[in-house]
Scaffold this motif. Structure first.
Motif, short mmCIF file in Angstrom:
data_model
loop_
_atom_site.label_atom_id
_atom_site.label_comp_id
_atom_site.label_asym_id
_atom_site.label_seq_id
_atom_site.Cartn_x
_atom_site.Cartn_y
_atom_site.Cartn_z
N ASP A 124 8.98 32.17 -78.35
CA ASP A 124 9.88 33.10 -79.04
C ASP A 124 10.70 32.44 -80.13
OD1 ASP A 124 11.07 35.77 -79.38
OD2 ASP A 124 12.89 34.81 -78.64
N ARG A 125 11.17 31.21 -79.91
CA ARG A 125 11.98 30.50 -80.89
C ARG A 125 11.41 29.10 -81.09
NH1 ARG A 125 17.87 31.78 -78.10
NH2 ARG A 125 17.82 34.06 -78.31
N ALA A 126 11.44 28.63 -82.33
CA ALA A 126 10.91 27.31 -82.65
C ALA A 126 11.87 26.21 -82.21
CB ALA A 126 10.67 27.19 -84.15
N VAL A 136 4.59 29.76 -79.48
CA VAL A 136 4.09 31.11 -79.22
C VAL A 136 5.23 32.06 -79.57
CG1 VAL A 136 3.19 32.71 -77.49
CG2 VAL A 136 2.61 30.27 -77.37
N SER A 137 5.05 32.85 -80.62
CA SER A 137 6.16 33.69 -81.04
C SER A 137 5.67 34.90 -81.81
CB SER A 137 7.13 32.90 -81.93
OG SER A 137 6.54 32.61 -83.18
N SER A 138 6.56 35.87 -81.91
CA SER A 138 6.32 37.02 -82.77
C SER A 138 6.54 36.60 -84.22
CB SER A 138 7.28 38.16 -82.42
OG SER A 138 7.13 38.54 -81.08
N ASP A 139 5.99 37.36 -85.14
CA ASP A 139 6.22 37.10 -86.56
C ASP A 139 7.56 37.74 -86.93
OD1 ASP A 139 6.26 36.85 -89.31
OD2 ASP A 139 4.12 37.25 -89.54
N ARG A 279 1.18 34.25 -72.70
CA ARG A 279 0.47 33.37 -73.62
C ARG A 279 1.04 31.95 -73.58
NH1 ARG A 279 -3.21 32.57 -74.91
NH2 ARG A 279 -3.38 32.36 -77.17
N SER A 280 2.34 31.82 -73.41
CA SER A 280 2.94 30.48 -73.37
C SER A 280 2.42 29.69 -72.17
CB SER A 280 4.46 30.56 -73.36
OG SER A 280 4.95 31.16 -72.18
N PRO A 298 0.65 33.47 -83.03
CA PRO A 298 1.43 34.68 -83.28
C PRO A 298 1.09 35.81 -82.32
CG PRO A 298 -0.36 34.54 -84.86
CD PRO A 298 -0.44 33.31 -83.99
N VAL A 299 2.11 36.54 -81.93
CA VAL A 299 1.93 37.76 -81.12
C VAL A 299 2.44 38.92 -81.99
CG1 VAL A 299 2.62 38.98 -79.03
CG2 VAL A 299 2.17 36.52 -78.95
#
Length: 314
Positions: A124-126, A136-139, A279-280, A298-299
């Motif tokens: 979710d966060r870098a 693994v995160s949203s755009d 996914r993570s 990306p999710v």
């Protein structure tokens, strides 16, 4: 208008780094002892439905994969998260999934893990300034732009906007803000008149929005960088929500979707928190098996409004 994200400074001790290093030297492949792996999911907070769903998705995937997953909650405190990661290392965890409280501060916390060959996946966060196994995160940048477009459409492409920002230093807040700034700049008759953090928290957003609305009574749009803050803003607006003032959130939580159905929230940018968690874990499993994974996974995110909300509600 320039958007800025204040940064926090992280203070770490040398002894903490030594504790990580010593533990890494003693791990010695304990994962293979009983043929199963252990992992730690370090979340920024569980006082948010989004991260509860993320945890649930991760736990389900870990159970299916035969991974023993320990979940720790930093309660939005960077120092607490640093200590939790140190504890994870000393307990011999085989891998770590981190949702950073602060994307910048987390780099120093995960560095000893990486040096000790313990795979780290950010979700979710870098983690800025550290080479983790994958993100693994949203755009979020695209989502912020979608939010701007949806809010502008609801406002008739003119008016004044308040922005409620998330936790300072998080990549999610920064990226959503950048995307919103880019998107809203295409509408010259819309002015962002105020921006203030409410730390992704509903109660704090109620107070912040109340004060900002008093100072800017002619506002006709609010963008909140998550649904919890959007819901706090809706409380502050009362009967004006959805009629005089349009509100757009981000996450697609159950409460956010319900607000769209009620007509108090115009739209939300729906993430898939359970899928992020799943996914993570899958990516961490690949890293534990020595496989190569993409640096960024990306999710997709989706704009949800009154026209399609029925597709997302149970």
């Amino acid at each position: 208008m320039k958007f800025s994200a204040p940064r926090k400074a992280a203070v770490l001790t040398v002894s903490l780094a030594l504790a990580f290093s010593a533990t890494a030297c003693n791990r010695g492949g304990e994962e293979g002892a009983e043929g199963s792996a252990s992992a730690t999911l370090a979340l920024s907070t569980l006082n948010n439905p989004f991260f509860v769903e993320l945890r649930d998705g991760a736990e389900a995937a870990a159970e299916e994969a035969g991974i023993e997953l320990e979940v720790v909650d930093a309660q939005n405190d960077s120092a607490t998260q640093t200590n939790q990661l140190a504890t994870a290392a000393t307990s011999g965890t085989d891998g770590v999934i981190i949702n950073p409280v602060d994307s910048d501060a987390a780099a120093a916390s995960v560095a000893p893990l990486i040096e000790g060959d313990i795979p780290v996946v950010a979700v979710d966060r870098a983690v800025n300034g550290a080479e983790v196994g994958s993100l693994v995160s949203s755009d979020n940048v695209a989502g912020g732009k979608q939010a701007a477009e949806e809010l502008a459409k609801a406002m008739g492409e003119k008016g004044k906007v308040i922005v409620l920002q998330g936790v300072a230093g998080t990549s999610a807040s920064r990226d959503r803000g950048d995307g919103f700034e880019e998107g809203i700049s295409a509408y010259p008759d819309i002015e962002v008149v105020a921006m203030q953090t409410a730390n992704f928290d509903r109660a704090e957003a109620l107070n912040v929005a109340t004060n900002l609305l008093q100072a800017n009574p002619d506002v006709t749009g609010i963008f909140a960088e998550n649904d919890e803050m959007a819901l706090g803003a809706i409380q502050a607006l009362g009967d004006r929500a959805g009629s005089e003032v349009m509100v757009v959130g981000f996450d697609g939580t159950e409460d956010g979707l319900a607000a769209i159905e009620e007509g108090t929230m115009t739209a939300t940018i729906a993430q898939q928190p359970a899928e992020l968690g799943k996914r993570s874990v899958e990516v961490l499993q690949q890293l534990l098996a020595g496989e190569t994974v993409e640096a960024t996974i990306p999710v997709p995110v989706t704009t949800v409004n009154s026209e399609n909300v029925g597709e997302f509600t149970k």
